[in-house]
Design an enzyme around this catalytic site. Structure first.
Site, mmCIF file in Angstrom:
data_model
loop_
_atom_site.group_PDB
_atom_site.id
_atom_site.type_symbol
_atom_site.label_atom_id
_atom_site.label_comp_id
_atom_site.label_asym_id
_atom_site.label_seq_id
_atom_site.Cartn_x
_atom_site.Cartn_y
_atom_site.Cartn_z
ATOM 1 N N ALA A 6 40.099 5.371 28.903
ATOM 2 C CA ALA A 6 40.138 4.495 27.726
ATOM 3 C C ALA A 6 41.368 4.776 26.856
ATOM 4 C CB ALA A 6 38.859 4.642 26.908
ATOM 5 N N CYS A 7 41.715 6.041 26.709
ATOM 6 C CA CYS A 7 42.876 6.387 25.880
ATOM 7 C C CYS A 7 44.171 5.870 26.502
ATOM 8 C CB CYS A 7 42.933 7.896 25.653
ATOM 9 S SG CYS A 7 41.521 8.514 24.723
ATOM 10 N N THR A 8 44.255 5.930 27.812
ATOM 11 C CA THR A 8 45.425 5.391 28.505
ATOM 12 C C THR A 8 45.480 3.874 28.322
ATOM 13 O OG1 THR A 8 45.409 7.179 30.121
ATOM 14 C CG2 THR A 8 46.574 5.162 30.745
#
Length: 160
Positions: free
Chosen positions: A50-52
């Site tokens: 998700a952060c990517t």
């Protein structure tokens, strides 16, 4: 379970000061963004799914944010070294600040108690702040879902 949150920022509040090391070397501070709106997004960990996706999405829309007159900054508790690898691996163009001591995360109220698979722990709750040219918070997105988020933030920037 009761959620622990030490700071509760609201619309119209002055954005808390920060001075943090950033990817590529150097430092980034709140006053660096004075006089223009900027997007401050907090995310839990470099190179996770998700952060990517979130960082890649902000990078994909970076030119649109710039055209709208807004800067973007991502902050996570990861080290500068981790940020440098993350930026290189995913060709990110948005600057990333390292908040290893969680000072900014605590000041913005995003360092909170979380729960996953029955385990409770402290961590960064994915959150985004739109800060106006005057340094005051214009909009807050709490517990962000990544899909379409960068576009929602861009729409809010264009409304300023």
């Amino acid at each position: 379970m009761t959620e622990i949150r030490t700071v509760e920022l609201g619309i119209g509040d002055q954005a808390p000061y920060f001075d943090l090391p950033r990817d590529g070397g150097g430092r980034v501070r709140l006053p660096d963004f004075a006089g223009k709106p900027f997007v401050l997004f907090f995310y839990p960990k470099d190179d996770t799914t998700a952060c990517t996706a979130e960082s890649v999405s902000f990078t994909a829309h970076a030119a649109d944010f710039e055209k709208a007159g807004a800067a973007i900054l991502g902050i996570s508790p990861d080290s500068v070294r981790s940020h440098d690898k993350f930026v290189k691996k995913h060709a990110l163009s948005v600057p990333l600040a390292s908040d290893e001591e969680k000072i900014a995360a605590e000041a913005y109220g995003v360092w909170r108690q979380k729960s996953m698979y029955g385990r409770t722990f402290m961590g960064v709750v994915r959150s985004t702040f739109l800060i106006g040219a005057d340094g005051k918070i214009v909009r807050i997105w709490d517990k962000v879902k990544v899909g379409g988020h960068a576009q929602d933030v861009l729409a809010a920037v264009k409304e300023l």
